[in-house]
Structures are given as structure tokens and as C-alpha cells.
Design a protein around this motif. Structure first.
Motif, mmCIF file in Angstrom:
data_model
loop_
_atom_site.group_PDB
_atom_site.id
_atom_site.type_symbol
_atom_site.label_atom_id
_atom_site.label_comp_id
_atom_site.label_asym_id
_atom_site.label_seq_id
_atom_site.Cartn_x
_atom_site.Cartn_y
_atom_site.Cartn_z
ATOM 1 N N LEU A 1 4.030 -19.148 -36.705
ATOM 2 C CA LEU A 1 5.029 -19.968 -37.407
ATOM 3 C C LEU A 1 6.411 -19.818 -36.791
ATOM 4 O O LEU A 1 7.274 -20.667 -36.983
ATOM 5 C CB LEU A 1 5.076 -19.604 -38.897
ATOM 6 C CG LEU A 1 3.780 -19.877 -39.688
ATOM 7 C CD1 LEU A 1 3.948 -19.484 -41.149
ATOM 8 C CD2 LEU A 1 3.367 -21.340 -39.596
ATOM 9 N N GLU A 2 6.613 -18.731 -36.065
ATOM 10 C CA GLU A 2 7.946 -18.522 -35.487
ATOM 11 C C GLU A 2 8.123 -19.231 -34.144
ATOM 12 O O GLU A 2 9.223 -19.336 -33.639
ATOM 13 C CB GLU A 2 8.244 -17.017 -35.385
ATOM 14 C CG GLU A 2 8.693 -16.510 -36.753
ATOM 15 C CD GLU A 2 8.953 -15.031 -36.840
ATOM 16 O OE1 GLU A 2 8.627 -14.308 -35.884
ATOM 17 O OE2 GLU A 2 9.485 -14.608 -37.894
ATOM 18 N N GLU A 3 7.012 -19.730 -33.555
ATOM 19 C CA GLU A 3 7.110 -20.434 -32.274
ATOM 20 C C GLU A 3 7.363 -21.918 -32.504
ATOM 21 O O GLU A 3 6.809 -22.493 -33.445
ATOM 22 C CB GLU A 3 5.809 -20.285 -31.488
ATOM 23 C CG GLU A 3 5.640 -18.937 -30.840
ATOM 24 C CD GLU A 3 6.689 -18.625 -29.785
ATOM 25 O OE1 GLU A 3 6.971 -19.482 -28.930
ATOM 26 O OE2 GLU A 3 7.217 -17.496 -29.815
ATOM 27 N N PRO A 4 8.159 -22.533 -31.677
ATOM 28 C CA PRO A 4 8.374 -23.978 -31.844
ATOM 29 C C PRO A 4 7.158 -24.752 -31.324
ATOM 30 O O PRO A 4 7.017 -24.965 -30.133
ATOM 31 C CB PRO A 4 9.617 -24.238 -30.985
ATOM 32 C CG PRO A 4 9.645 -23.125 -29.991
ATOM 33 C CD PRO A 4 8.888 -21.964 -30.548
ATOM 34 N N LEU A 5 6.274 -25.137 -32.262
ATOM 35 C CA LEU A 5 5.090 -25.909 -31.867
ATOM 36 C C LEU A 5 5.282 -27.348 -32.333
ATOM 37 O O LEU A 5 6.007 -27.611 -33.291
ATOM 38 C CB LEU A 5 3.841 -25.318 -32.503
ATOM 39 C CG LEU A 5 3.450 -23.921 -32.005
ATOM 40 C CD1 LEU A 5 2.382 -23.323 -32.896
ATOM 41 C CD2 LEU A 5 2.996 -23.956 -30.558
ATOM 42 N N LEU A 6 4.611 -28.258 -31.657
ATOM 43 C CA LEU A 6 4.754 -29.676 -32.014
ATOM 44 C C LEU A 6 3.750 -30.058 -33.093
ATOM 45 O O LEU A 6 2.675 -29.475 -33.169
ATOM 46 C CB LEU A 6 4.432 -30.533 -30.781
ATOM 47 C CG LEU A 6 5.327 -30.396 -29.563
ATOM 48 C CD1 LEU A 6 4.691 -31.152 -28.408
ATOM 49 C CD2 LEU A 6 6.704 -30.985 -29.860
ATOM 50 N N GLY A 7 4.104 -31.035 -33.888
ATOM 51 C CA GLY A 7 3.122 -31.703 -34.729
ATOM 52 C C GLY A 7 2.421 -30.885 -35.783
ATOM 53 O O GLY A 7 3.056 -30.237 -36.606
ATOM 54 N N ARG A 8 1.083 -30.868 -35.705
ATOM 55 C CA ARG A 8 0.283 -30.320 -36.791
ATOM 56 C C ARG A 8 -0.335 -28.972 -36.403
ATOM 57 O O ARG A 8 -0.898 -28.820 -35.321
ATOM 58 C CB ARG A 8 -0.820 -31.325 -37.125
ATOM 59 C CG ARG A 8 -1.592 -30.893 -38.319
ATOM 60 C CD ARG A 8 -2.589 -31.903 -38.816
ATOM 61 N NE ARG A 8 -3.315 -31.247 -39.907
ATOM 62 C CZ ARG A 8 -3.228 -31.596 -41.173
ATOM 63 N NH1 ARG A 8 -2.485 -32.596 -41.524
ATOM 64 N NH2 ARG A 8 -3.910 -30.937 -42.096
#
Ligand SMILES: C[S@@+](CC[C@H](N)C(=O)[O-])C[C@H]1O[C@@H](n2cnc3c(N)ncnc32)[C@H](O)[C@@H]1O
Length: 300
Positions: A55-62
Motif C-alpha cells: 500500500l505504500e508503493e505508488p501502484l497504478l489502478g486496481r
């Protein structure tokens, strides 16, 4: 233990964070960042350390996370910590029993918690994951047997990121004047990790190297691997983060295993433990634990 297992996991979060192999981690996150939909299965999630990292990483989308553990108390902790983190990040969070759905702009994150022993865990009909994670777990599982299952559970080219796999080497500093007893105690500690799962020997004290071998044998390409040793050492004269608590818990585990065996003279063992504990109180004890991180990709 003088602290609960949950508190021990809390105490080691930052230690784990600074120990994760940087290069392996970089390859892992680089592979995830471009994905619009990511389905992750976290095995032995404990109090939710890997969920927090995801949750702390900037991930895209879903992002859809399934987190499995056999310990209901740890799962409760993981659930509460996940809700708190998502709310802090201004997600709109809806909660059901053991399920969280969080929305922020176009991002949708779901986390499903499953209380189950991995002996009984199986995916739903047609269910696949893009990524499977296992943090500080593989010593408790038989590597080749588990990898055969994980291969089936992963989507094509799916990743298995297995971190902090113990690989025999626990060293205490400063070197003991009576190396005989300490050497025997540490050797016994490694041997005490020999367990079975479904009648098969677990990775135990050599889980890092055995997992690497099993990946090669069971249809995984090893994309990256490297050491993630714990350095629980006084740093400029002081322990960092939760290290003092962790060190005390680990020392107690090592001593506890030896004290349950009849191999050691109880008085000599007591003197050894008291000496090491005194050094810990003076922030003079160091402990280095050899561990390995591996990132494997399912071939085909
Ligand atoms: C050392 S803890 C690591 C927890 C978490 N991954 C972390 O690093 O903070 C190992 C976890 O695996 C879980 N575990 C061990 N064996 C298991 C099994 N057979 N089935 C399900 N969970 C298991 C334990 O309950 C514990 O939470």
C-alpha cells in the motif's frame, strides 16, 4: 517470549525494511509499476507487513490482495492496521467481515483476509494471482512441494517474491570467550528449525538455498536474488528502531530452544544467557542473521 509474537513482528518491521535486498526489491517493484490490475496473494501475512509495503508503493489502478494466515489474532491486527493506513491515505473505505474495499479517485484496492492453515488453503475455481509474496515464511514450508502449488496458482509469467529466507548463519558479537557452548547452542538452534509440513521436510535453517534450488527445478526463472541479512548491531553505540526488543526476543528464542534440550549443562547455559543479556542491556551485543531474498518468475 517476554513480548507477544505480534509485538515481536511490530518490533522487526523497520529492521526488515532496512534488510530487504535493495536490488531484488528494485526488480520486483519495476515489474509491478506498469500494471493496471494487480492480484497479489500474501502467504503467512502475519500482522500485515507486506500489505503495508504494497500500500505504500505508488501502484497504478486496481490492487486486489488476498492475505492468508492461520493465526486469527494476527489477522485481526492486520485488518485494523490496513484500515488505518488506507484511511490515513484518504481512501474511502468500506468494510465487511474480513474484507476491505478502498477507493480513491480511480484507484481501487481490495484486501481479503483468510484465516486458514496453508495445508488447507486452495484458490477458488479459476482464481489466479499475478504475484505471490512470502515474507519470513519459507523456513516453515517444504520449498519444492510449495513451489509446485504456487506455479499452479500464478497467472502466466507471475512472480513469486520470497523475502527474508533464513540461510544458516547466526553470529553473535563480540565473539564469545567460551566459543564451545555458544557454537553448540547456535548449531542446536539451527537444528531446532527442522520441521515437517504434510510429512515433508521444511526449508528450515537452509530455506534460502533450498528455495533457490527448488525454483530452478520447478519451472521458475530466478530473476534476482541476494542477501537480506539482519544486522542487529549497535550503531554508533545505540540500537536502532525496535532492534533492542527484537534482539531480546531472538536471544530468548535461541536460549529457549537450548534449555528444552538435555544436551546442555543447565548452569553453563544459564551463565551464557546471562552474559549475553547483560551485553544487550549495555547496548554492546550484536547479532547478524544470514537471509536471502528471491524473485522468481513462472516460466510460461
Ligand atoms: C515469521 S511470521 C511472518 C509474518 C509476516 N509475513 C511478517 O514478516 O511480518 C510467519 C507467519 O506465517 C504464519 N504461518 C506459519 N505457518 C503457517 C501455515 N502452515 N499456514 C498459515 N500460516 C502460517 C504464522 O502464523 C505467522 O504469522
Amino acid at each position: 517470549m517476554t513480548i507477544s509474537f505480534g509485538d515481536y513482528l511490530d518490533a522487526k518491521f523497520l529492521l526488515d525494511e532496512r534488510s530487504l535486498n535493495r536490488d531484488v526489491k528494485a526488480v520486483f517493484w519495476a515489474a509491478l509499476r506498469s500494471r493496471l490490475v494487480l492480484r497479489v496473494l500474501d502467504l503467512g501475512c502475519g500482522h500485515g507487513a507486506t500489505i503495508r509495503r504494497l500500500l505504500e508503493e505508488p501502484l497504478l489502478g486496481r490492487l486486489d490482495i488476498t492475505a492468508v494466515d492461520r493465526d486469527g489474532d494476527l489477522l485481526d491486527k492486520a485488518y485494523a492496521a490496513t484500515v488505518e493506513l488506507l484511511e490515513q491515505r484518504e481512501y474511502e473505505v468500506s468494510k465487511e467481515d474480513a474484507f476491505i474495499r478502498a477507493v480513491r479517485d480511480r484507484e481501487v484496492t481490495t484486501v481479503r483476509f483468510i484465516k486458514r492453515d496453508l495445508k488447507e488453503f486452495a484458490p477458488g475455481e479459476g482464481e489466479k494471482w499475478d504475484v505471490i509474496t512470502a515474507h519470513a515464511l519459507m523456513d516453515l514450508l517444504p520449498p519444492a512441494f510449495i513451489l509446485e502449488r504456487l506455479r499452479d496458482w500464478l497467472a502466466a509469467n507471475g512472480l513469486f517474491y520470497a523475502t527474508l529466507n533464513y540461510d544458516a548463519g547466526t553470529t553473535l558479537f563480540p565473539a564469545a570467550p567460551d566459543a564451545d557452548i555458544e557454537g553448540a547452542v547456535l548449531e542446536y538452534y539451527d537444528r531446532s528449525m527442522s520441521r515437517t509440513f504434510e510429512g515433508l521436510p521444511c526449508g528450515g535453517a537452509h530455506s534460502g538455498r533450498l528455495l533457490h534450488r527448488a525454483m530452478l527445478a520447478k519451472g521458475f526463472e530466478v530473476l534476482a536474488y541476494g542477501s537480506s541479512d539482519w544486522s542487529l548491531t549497535p550503531f554508533c553505540g545505540r540500537y536502532r528502531d525496535g532492534d533492542a526488543q527484537c534482539l531480546e526476543a531472538l536471544l530468548e528464542m535461541i536460549w529457549g530452544e537450548a534449555s528444552r534440550s538435555s544436551l546442555f549443562d543447565p548452569e553453563a547455559l544459564k551463565a551464557w544467557y546471562a552474559g549475553r543479556l547483560a551485553q544487550l542491556r549495555q547496548q554492546a551485543l550484536g547479532l547478524i542473521v544470514h537471509q536471502i531474498d528471491l524473485l522468481g518468475q513462472k516460466i510460461g
